[in-house]
Scaffold this motif. Sequence first.
Motif, PDB file in Angstrom:
ATOM      1  N   TYR A  81       0.829  -1.204   0.000  1.00  0.00           N
ATOM      2  CA  TYR A  81       0.000   0.000   0.000  1.00  0.00           C
ATOM      3  C   TYR A  81       0.861   1.250   0.000  1.00  0.00           C
ATOM      4  O   TYR A  81       2.037   1.216   0.341  1.00  0.00           O
ATOM      5  CB  TYR A  81      -0.981  -0.003   1.173  1.00  0.00           C
ATOM      6  N   SER A  82       0.265   2.339  -0.444  1.00  0.00           N
ATOM      7  CA  SER A  82       0.933   3.642  -0.367  1.00  0.00           C
ATOM      8  C   SER A  82       0.176   4.488   0.642  1.00  0.00           C
ATOM      9  O   SER A  82      -1.020   4.309   0.850  1.00  0.00           O
ATOM     10  CB  SER A  82       0.971   4.332  -1.740  1.00  0.00           C
ATOM     11  N   GLU A  83       0.912   5.389   1.272  1.00  0.00           N
ATOM     12  CA  GLU A  83       0.325   6.246   2.314  1.00  0.00           C
ATOM     13  C   GLU A  83       1.034   7.599   2.233  1.00  0.00           C
ATOM     14  O   GLU A  83       2.098   7.770   2.822  1.00  0.00           O
ATOM     15  CB  GLU A  83       0.535   5.586   3.676  1.00  0.00           C
ATOM     16  N   GLY A  84       0.487   8.509   1.439  1.00  0.00           N
ATOM     17  CA  GLY A  84       1.153   9.788   1.241  1.00  0.00           C
ATOM     18  C   GLY A  84       2.463   9.588   0.515  1.00  0.00           C
ATOM     19  O   GLY A  84       2.510   9.066  -0.586  1.00  0.00           O
ATOM     20  N   SER A  85       3.572   9.949   1.153  1.00  0.00           N
ATOM     21  CA  SER A  85       4.894   9.765   0.553  1.00  0.00           C
ATOM     22  C   SER A  85       5.630   8.585   1.190  1.00  0.00           C
ATOM     23  O   SER A  85       6.842   8.603   1.338  1.00  0.00           O
ATOM     24  CB  SER A  85       5.718  11.044   0.698  1.00  0.00           C
ATOM     25  N   SER A  86       4.861   7.551   1.545  1.00  0.00           N
ATOM     26  CA  SER A  86       5.422   6.340   2.147  1.00  0.00           C
ATOM     27  C   SER A  86       4.902   5.098   1.457  1.00  0.00           C
ATOM     28  O   SER A  86       3.835   5.103   0.839  1.00  0.00           O
ATOM     29  CB  SER A  86       5.045   6.251   3.632  1.00  0.00           C
TER      30      SER A  86
END
Length: 196
Positions: A81-86
């Motif tokens: 998964y992606s979470e903002g810039s992570s």
Amino acid sequence: MAQTVRKLVIGAALSLSCIACTTNGGHDSSALPADQFTPLNRLNPVNLDEGPLSGIEVSSTHKTPKAVGEVRKGPYRIIAYSEGSSCGLLVVNAKNSKRSLINLVSAWPKNDSEGSQSYAAGPYNFASGAGADGSHSRASLYCSEKAMVIEFASRENESTSGRQGHVSIKERHSEPESLVVIVGSDDARKKIRDQI
């Protein structure tokens, strides 16, 4: 004589156009620079049944996690998964997806001087961890703005039973054996897979 010169000119023009097509005009994904790949946070999300991402705590500085790929291996669901810039990696039990066995999060490098160039579409930051509750599993996560490379190993040597989203897989026959999950756009995945 004029016909011979004309044929030579036409032949030379065709040769030059063919060279131009193969050097920079073609669509060879191995020649694409990293900035041509789609960022992870712009990939279409994957619809996960039972919502395993709903249990992830989100800080006020991060956006809601968005699943971009999933692979099922034996009793495990491996969710990228992606979470903002992570980047994030969540491994859950397939029978009880609310129970997290591994949850790794890494911010992608802020510029080209940070992180490592382990794979194409980098640079990458790195995180790793062992599974909870005696699952005898381990995972590592290479995280960049354009791709993720996940290595997952467990005692169970069961094959993968399904995948969805922006993922490619490759078995690594080492000691211990591991599953490599590549996450990103089609071009990024192909270029990374060719390196593994």
